[in-house]
Write a protein that holds these residues in place. Structure first.
Motif, PDB file in Angstrom:
ATOM      1  N   GLU A 346      -4.871 -13.098  -0.109  1.00 22.45           N
ATOM      2  CA  GLU A 346      -6.041 -13.446   0.691  1.00 22.45           C
ATOM      3  C   GLU A 346      -6.203 -12.429   1.824  1.00 22.45           C
ATOM      4  OE1 GLU A 346      -5.418 -17.351   2.146  1.00 22.45           O
ATOM      5  OE2 GLU A 346      -5.688 -18.327   0.189  1.00 22.45           O
ATOM      6  N   PRO A 347      -7.458 -12.082   2.174  1.00 29.14           N
ATOM      7  CA  PRO A 347      -7.679 -11.155   3.291  1.00 29.14           C
ATOM      8  C   PRO A 347      -7.137 -11.736   4.604  1.00 29.14           C
ATOM      9  CG  PRO A 347      -9.671 -11.394   1.971  1.00 29.14           C
ATOM     10  CD  PRO A 347      -8.722 -12.459   1.502  1.00 29.14           C
ATOM     11  N   VAL A 348      -6.508 -10.895   5.388  1.00 33.63           N
ATOM     12  CA  VAL A 348      -5.959 -11.316   6.686  1.00 33.63           C
ATOM     13  C   VAL A 348      -6.326 -10.264   7.733  1.00 33.63           C
ATOM     14  CG1 VAL A 348      -4.032 -12.672   5.772  1.00 33.63           C
ATOM     15  CG2 VAL A 348      -3.754 -10.204   6.139  1.00 33.63           C
ATOM     16  N   GLU A 349      -6.142 -10.632   8.988  1.00 31.22           N
ATOM     17  CA  GLU A 349      -6.429  -9.716  10.083  1.00 31.22           C
ATOM     18  C   GLU A 349      -5.416  -8.569  10.117  1.00 31.22           C
ATOM     19  OE1 GLU A 349      -8.985  -9.708  12.245  1.00 31.22           O
ATOM     20  OE2 GLU A 349      -9.818 -11.330  11.016  1.00 31.22           O
ATOM     21  N   PRO A 350      -5.824  -7.362  10.538  1.00 33.48           N
ATOM     22  CA  PRO A 350      -4.872  -6.260  10.692  1.00 33.48           C
ATOM     23  C   PRO A 350      -3.724  -6.658  11.615  1.00 33.48           C
ATOM     24  CG  PRO A 350      -7.110  -5.444  10.877  1.00 33.48           C
ATOM     25  CD  PRO A 350      -7.215  -6.943  10.855  1.00 33.48           C
ATOM     26  N   GLY A 351      -2.526  -6.268  11.247  1.00 32.38           N
ATOM     27  CA  GLY A 351      -1.341  -6.597  12.034  1.00 32.38           C
ATOM     28  C   GLY A 351      -0.688  -7.896  11.647  1.00 32.38           C
ATOM     29  N   THR A 352      -1.274  -8.648  10.706  1.00 33.77           N
ATOM     30  CA  THR A 352      -0.670  -9.899  10.253  1.00 33.77           C
ATOM     31  C   THR A 352       0.615  -9.604   9.496  1.00 33.77           C
ATOM     32  OG1 THR A 352      -2.838 -10.960  10.049  1.00 33.77           O
ATOM     33  CG2 THR A 352      -1.011 -11.971   8.854  1.00 33.77           C
ATOM     34  N   ASP A 353       1.683 -10.305   9.839  1.00 32.38           N
ATOM     35  CA  ASP A 353       2.954 -10.111   9.141  1.00 32.38           C
ATOM     36  C   ASP A 353       2.789 -10.419   7.658  1.00 32.38           C
ATOM     37  OD1 ASP A 353       4.218  -9.515  11.544  1.00 32.38           O
ATOM     38  OD2 ASP A 353       4.685 -11.622  11.948  1.00 32.38           O
ATOM     39  N   GLY A 354       3.234  -9.490   6.816  1.00 28.18           N
ATOM     40  CA  GLY A 354       3.107  -9.671   5.379  1.00 28.18           C
ATOM     41  C   GLY A 354       1.805  -9.153   4.810  1.00 28.18           C
ATOM     42  N   GLY A 355       0.941  -8.598   5.647  1.00 32.64           N
ATOM     43  CA  GLY A 355      -0.311  -8.024   5.162  1.00 32.64           C
ATOM     44  C   GLY A 355      -0.085  -6.637   4.593  1.00 32.64           C
ATOM     45  N   VAL A 356      -0.705  -6.337   3.434  1.00 34.82           N
ATOM     46  CA  VAL A 356      -0.528  -5.042   2.783  1.00 34.82           C
ATOM     47  C   VAL A 356      -1.891  -4.476   2.376  1.00 34.82           C
ATOM     48  CG1 VAL A 356       1.776  -5.625   1.917  1.00 34.82           C
ATOM     49  CG2 VAL A 356      -0.232  -6.085   0.494  1.00 34.82           C
ATOM     50  N   THR A 357      -1.941  -3.156   2.235  1.00 32.04           N
ATOM     51  CA  THR A 357      -3.112  -2.476   1.697  1.00 32.04           C
ATOM     52  C   THR A 357      -2.652  -1.576   0.558  1.00 32.04           C
ATOM     53  OG1 THR A 357      -2.906  -0.574   3.185  1.00 32.04           O
ATOM     54  CG2 THR A 357      -4.205  -2.450   3.969  1.00 32.04           C
ATOM     55  N   TRP A 358      -3.577  -1.244  -0.345  1.00 29.85           N
ATOM     56  CA  TRP A 358      -3.161  -0.385  -1.454  1.00 29.85           C
ATOM     57  C   TRP A 358      -2.820   1.015  -0.965  1.00 29.85           C
ATOM     58  CZ3 TRP A 358      -5.680   4.084  -2.715  1.00 29.85           C
ATOM     59  CH2 TRP A 358      -7.005   4.235  -2.271  1.00 29.85           C
ATOM     60  N   GLN A 359      -3.498   1.447   0.102  1.00 32.75           N
ATOM     61  CA  GLN A 359      -3.155   2.757   0.658  1.00 32.75           C
ATOM     62  C   GLN A 359      -1.742   2.749   1.228  1.00 32.75           C
ATOM     63  OE1 GLN A 359      -5.874   0.997   1.449  1.00 32.75           O
ATOM     64  NE2 GLN A 359      -7.730   2.283   1.530  1.00 32.75           N
ATOM     65  N   GLY A 360      -1.391   1.625   1.879  1.00 34.79           N
ATOM     66  CA  GLY A 360      -0.045   1.513   2.427  1.00 34.79           C
ATOM     67  C   GLY A 360       1.022   1.481   1.344  1.00 34.79           C
ATOM     68  N   GLU A 361       0.728   0.805   0.241  1.00 39.95           N
ATOM     69  CA  GLU A 361       1.692   0.746  -0.866  1.00 39.95           C
ATOM     70  C   GLU A 361       1.939   2.141  -1.435  1.00 39.95           C
ATOM     71  OE1 GLU A 361       3.232  -2.409  -2.225  1.00 39.95           O
ATOM     72  OE2 GLU A 361       2.751  -2.554  -0.094  1.00 39.95           O
ATOM     73  N   ILE A 362       0.872   2.906  -1.595  1.00 40.48           N
ATOM     74  CA  ILE A 362       1.029   4.274  -2.105  1.00 40.48           C
ATOM     75  C   ILE A 362       1.831   5.122  -1.120  1.00 40.48           C
ATOM     76  CG2 ILE A 362      -0.209   6.403  -2.651  1.00 40.48           C
ATOM     77  CD1 ILE A 362      -2.441   4.694  -3.809  1.00 40.48           C
ATOM     78  N   ALA A 363       1.515   4.987   0.173  1.00 41.22           N
ATOM     79  CA  ALA A 363       2.255   5.742   1.195  1.00 41.22           C
ATOM     80  C   ALA A 363       3.729   5.365   1.172  1.00 41.22           C
ATOM     81  CB  ALA A 363       1.659   5.471   2.574  1.00 41.22           C
ATOM     82  N   GLY A 364       4.013   4.079   0.934  1.00 39.21           N
ATOM     83  CA  GLY A 364       5.395   3.637   0.872  1.00 39.21           C
ATOM     84  C   GLY A 364       6.143   4.247  -0.293  1.00 39.21           C
ATOM     85  N   VAL A 365       5.522   4.300  -1.454  1.00 40.53           N
ATOM     86  CA  VAL A 365       6.157   4.917  -2.622  1.00 40.53           C
ATOM     87  C   VAL A 365       6.399   6.404  -2.372  1.00 40.53           C
ATOM     88  CG1 VAL A 365       5.854   5.499  -5.054  1.00 40.53           C
ATOM     89  CG2 VAL A 365       5.209   3.234  -4.233  1.00 40.53           C
ATOM     90  N   VAL A 366       5.426   7.064  -1.750  1.00 43.16           N
ATOM     91  CA  VAL A 366       5.604   8.483  -1.409  1.00 43.16           C
ATOM     92  C   VAL A 366       6.790   8.663  -0.466  1.00 43.16           C
ATOM     93  CG1 VAL A 366       4.567  10.456  -0.227  1.00 43.16           C
ATOM     94  CG2 VAL A 366       3.197   9.092  -1.810  1.00 43.16           C
ATOM     95  N   GLY A 367       6.918   7.756   0.514  1.00 44.63           N
ATOM     96  CA  GLY A 367       8.046   7.835   1.439  1.00 44.63           C
ATOM     97  C   GLY A 367       9.377   7.705   0.726  1.00 44.63           C
ATOM     98  N   ALA A 368       9.481   6.742  -0.184  1.00 46.33           N
ATOM     99  CA  ALA A 368      10.714   6.578  -0.954  1.00 46.33           C
ATOM    100  C   ALA A 368      10.977   7.798  -1.822  1.00 46.33           C
ATOM    101  CB  ALA A 368      10.628   5.320  -1.812  1.00 46.33           C
ATOM    102  N   ALA A 369       9.911   8.386  -2.367  1.00 48.08           N
ATOM    103  CA  ALA A 369      10.061   9.568  -3.212  1.00 48.08           C
ATOM    104  C   ALA A 369      10.571  10.765  -2.407  1.00 48.08           C
ATOM    105  CB  ALA A 369       8.727   9.906  -3.873  1.00 48.08           C
ATOM    106  N   ILE A 370      10.139  10.867  -1.145  1.00 46.37           N
ATOM    107  CA  ILE A 370      10.632  11.959  -0.299  1.00 46.37           C
ATOM    108  C   ILE A 370      12.150  11.863  -0.135  1.00 46.37           C
ATOM    109  CG2 ILE A 370      10.628  12.863   2.062  1.00 46.37           C
ATOM    110  CD1 ILE A 370       7.661  12.113   2.214  1.00 46.37           C
ATOM    111  N   VAL A 371      12.636  10.661   0.150  1.00 45.78           N
ATOM    112  CA  VAL A 371      14.083  10.464   0.290  1.00 45.78           C
ATOM    113  C   VAL A 371      14.785  10.762  -1.031  1.00 45.78           C
ATOM    114  CG1 VAL A 371      15.888   8.762   0.774  1.00 45.78           C
ATOM    115  CG2 VAL A 371      13.777   8.769   2.122  1.00 45.78           C
TER     116      VAL A 371
END
Length: 441
Positions: A346-371
């Motif tokens: 469900e859509p939530v306000e920015p900064g809500t704990d547990g809120g995710v975006t698809w851009q953030g998920e991609i950035a997270g995978v890239v971060g793990a890939a860097i390591v």
């Protein structure tokens, strides 16, 4: 000379009495401590009281600060008679606190900069700890050249921990600082550094320079800077430069990601406090598991733990991959379209704990890939499959962080607790998958 400087100077001279343990034995040292304690109890006013009293001591007319300081020294001294090394650590710790405090007080008369105060304490405390340990080794018939790497490593580690605790605790909590530093150094002394004295000095210079850079760029507070330098030093000395490169990649990239579109984050109310500067809690929440993995690796290499050292390497990489993935996911993903709660979408306000975006998920995978790429390049044990395992662990840890944020953060867990559990899950997943691959391979 100001009153705080005079008081610190007298305390430093009293700390010199700790040399009585290696020089004359515990009995004479105990007698000296008893004399100081009796004097502290007997003196309730007058110029001597004014010289030694902390501001809080005036309320009850007792030198409680001095009494607590001596008792803390006695507590450490009771353990110092086990061997020449424990005696050296005891004297080094007492010198470190006493002369480090005196040096910091002198620096305060010349500068108003908090970072200069911290640097002054660390430098003088390190030198004092080296002198105290070296003197003890010499008195007890040991070889200073052979012990020098350990002496320097313990002195620098103790000074950084003491400076950090003094920044977090009250100025008059030196007894607590002394006990904490002494206990840590006894633990580290069991893990002999593989580097020589010159290499340890270089490692200290590198970590200190990078730590100051993080402070100057406002990606870390003074406490965060000290924590990062201490973690970096322990990682280099007990793990190696490869481990340090993996760790520093998170601090560097994660810190810079905090500055990514910071004005936009402020408008959305999701920006980190203190202009994005990370404090001790944030650093430890993300790196504590990695530090435990480094200590476990060193203990395994020293044959203290019957566990394959390679498992600790994968645990370390998994924890850092999780920290990198989660940081990039939140810092980059938070500035894009409206997030959705990970548990219900469900859509939530920015900064809500547990809120995710698809851009953030991609950035997270890239971060793990860097390591994963860095680990693949630096460690022959990792390999292609190992790199894939690290990426998987980072993604799983990032997802655990979001799930915990949506369900437990707030009523049961704080943000740092969530970060710790997430990095722990990433470390465990990475170690288990690495173990499974080793068994099947």
């Amino acid at each position: 000379m100001t009153e705080p400087v005079r008081r610190a100077g007298v305390f430093a001279l009293l700390c010199t009495l700790s040399l009585a343990v290696p020089l004359f034995g515990p009995e004479i040292a105990a007698a000296l401590a008893a004399v100081v304690l009796l004097g502290a109890v007997a003196v309730t006013d007058g110029p001597i009281f004014d010289l030694l009293a902390y501001p809080d001591d005036y309320e009850d007319g007792r030198l409680y600060g001095l009494i607590a300081f001596v008792l803390a020294g006695v507590a450490l001294g009771l353990l110092a008679v086990q061997s020449s090394m424990t005696s050296a650590i005891f004297v080094g710790t007492v010198f470190l606190i006493g002369y480090g405090n005196f040096g910091e007080r002198l620096v305060r008369t010349r500068s108003d900069s908090d970072v200069v105060h911290a640097a002054g304490f660390c430098l003088i405390a390190t030198v004092a700890a080296v002198v105290g340990q070296a003197a003890t080794v010499a008195v007890t018939g040991g070889s200073i050249p052979s012990a020098l790497p350990t002496i320097l490593f313990l002195a620098a580690s103790g000074a950084l921990l003491a400076a950090l605790l003094r920044d977090v605790l009250l100025l008059y909590d030196d007894p607590v600082v002394m006990l904490s530093v002494g206990l840590l150094l006894w633990l580290l002394a069991e893990l002999d550094p593989a580097l020589g004295a010159a290499e340890i000095a270089i490692a200290l210079a590198i970590t200190a320079a990078l730590g100051y850079a993080s402070y100057a760029l406002e990606t870390a507070s003074i406490a965060g800077m000290l924590t990062g330098v201490l973690l970096g030093l322990l990682t280099i000395v007990l793990g190696g430069y490869g481990w340090f490169v993996v760790l520093i990649s998170f601090f560097a990239i994660g810190g810079l990601s905090t500055k990514f579109r910071y004005d936009r984050k402020e408008d959305l109310g999701v920006a980190e406090d203190n202009n994005g500067a990370r404090g001790t809690g944030n650093v430890l929440g993300n790196a504590a598991v990695g530090l435990v993995a480094v200590l476990g690796y060193a203990a395994s290499e020293a044959a203290f733990l019957p566990i394959d050292a390679e498992l600790f390497l994968f645990a370390f990489a998994g924890s850092v991959a999780t920290a990198m993935s989660d940081t990039l996911s939140s810092e980059i993903g938070s500035v894009f379209e409206q997030p959705r709660l990970i548990t219900t979408l469900e859509p939530v306000e920015p900064g809500t704990d547990g809120g995710v975006t698809w851009q953030g998920e991609i950035a997270g995978v890239v971060g793990a890939a860097i390591v994963a790429v860095i680990s693949y390049a630096l460690f022959a044990e990792v390999g292609v499959v190992g790199a894939a395992i690290i990426v998987t662990a980072g993604f799983v840890g990032m997802t655990v962080d979001s799930l915990l944020g949506a369900t437990l953060e707030g009523p049961l867990l704080g943000n740092q607790g969530v970060n710790f559990l997430a990095t722990l899950s990433g470390a465990i997943i990475c170690a288990l998958l690495g173990l499974s691959f080793a068994i099947l391979g």
